[in-house]
Enzyme design. Structure first.
Site, PDB file in Angstrom:
ATOM      1  N   HIS A 138      39.249 -31.041 -21.090  1.00  0.00           N
ATOM      2  CA  HIS A 138      39.013 -30.714 -19.683  1.00  0.00           C
ATOM      3  C   HIS A 138      37.582 -30.193 -19.490  1.00  0.00           C
ATOM      4  CE1 HIS A 138      43.575 -29.657 -19.379  1.00  0.00           C
ATOM      5  NE2 HIS A 138      43.387 -30.786 -18.694  1.00  0.00           N
ATOM      6  N   LYS A 155      57.868 -23.862 -10.269  1.00  0.00           N
ATOM      7  CA  LYS A 155      57.928 -24.138 -11.706  1.00  0.00           C
ATOM      8  C   LYS A 155      57.089 -23.114 -12.461  1.00  0.00           C
ATOM      9  CE  LYS A 155      57.014 -28.335 -13.069  1.00  0.00           C
ATOM     10  NZ  LYS A 155      56.725 -29.796 -13.085  1.00  0.00           N
ATOM     11  N   ARG A 199      41.374 -40.598 -21.509  1.00  0.00           N
ATOM     12  CA  ARG A 199      41.389 -40.614 -22.985  1.00  0.00           C
ATOM     13  C   ARG A 199      41.709 -41.995 -23.519  1.00  0.00           C
ATOM     14  NH1 ARG A 199      45.331 -35.578 -22.824  1.00  0.00           N
ATOM     15  NH2 ARG A 199      45.915 -36.925 -21.108  1.00  0.00           N
ATOM     16  N   SER A 201      47.075 -30.539 -22.948  1.00  0.00           N
ATOM     17  CA  SER A 201      47.670 -29.196 -22.847  1.00  0.00           C
ATOM     18  C   SER A 201      49.049 -29.186 -23.488  1.00  0.00           C
ATOM     19  CB  SER A 201      47.792 -28.778 -21.376  1.00  0.00           C
ATOM     20  OG  SER A 201      46.540 -28.777 -20.752  1.00  0.00           O
TER      21      SER A 201
END
Ligand code: PNS
Length: 178
Positions: free
Chosen positions: A33, A57, A109, A146
């Site tokens: 990031h 969430k 990516r 992540s």
């Protein structure tokens, strides 16, 4: 030196600041990031890192923690022209309108990212004319996400170099043996 024809000089060429949004959940920020944020900052006058979250969430980190990780890592890299803002339950195009940006920057990516990102880019252009600029991710960080760093830490692996040291230590504190 060239001079403008008499009567036609309109002063130095200026343009509205070119502002881009780097959106994500950043739970937590990774070196991948940060590489994209830094390169987006080099291409634009201003970059807004938009931490988008769903309040219903619970993430691994509270949004305030995510923001702190990003701000300190960006500052440690000496990157200028970046600010971090939090948005909840919002369309990305509304975030762009609110901050005055007409470009979204995302890192890719590989093909899986492209397949995931393309429909969103097309939708954002359809909804509001917001363009998406894709930057090829750093080849050395193609395996970093992540979710994957969280899994590695949860089972005792070392993620040094894949996230800022502060984030690594916070991940170990929060996830190891859980
Ligand atoms: O880091 P992530 O989880 O890959 O980020 C995804 C994110 C937050 C950028 C994406 O889900 C998003 O743009 N959410 C905002 C809601 C929205 O605009 N959805 C429609 C996209 S076409």
């Amino acid at each position: 030196m060239r001079t403008a024809p008499a009567g036609r000089y309109r002063g130095p060429v200026t343009h509205a600041p070119r502002r881009a949004v780097c959106p994500g959940s950043y739970d937590p920020v990774t070196q991948g990031h940060l590489d994209v944020i830094e390169r987006a900052a080099a291409l634009h006058d201003e970059v807004v890192v938009a931490v988008l979250h769903n309040p219903a969430k619970a993430g691994t980190f509270a949004v305030a923690e995510r923001v702190g990780f990003i701000e300190r890592a960006v500052s440690a890299r000496g990157v200028r022209g970046v600010r971090v803002e939090v948005f909840a339950d919002r369309l990305l195009v509304d975030v762009c309108r609110e901050v005055g940006a007409d470009v979204v920057v995302k890192g890719l990516r590989g093909e899986a990212d492209f397949a995931y990102e393309l429909p969103m880019a097309l939708m954002n252009r359809h909804l509001a004319g917001v363009e998406t600029v894709f930057l090829p991710g750093d080849a050395g960080l193609g395996h970093v996400s992540s979710s994957l760093v969280k899994e590695v830490v949860r089972y005792g692996g070392d993620v040094t170099g894949l996230v800022p040291d502060e984030v690594r230590d916070a991940l170990v504190e929060r996830l190891r043996d859980r």
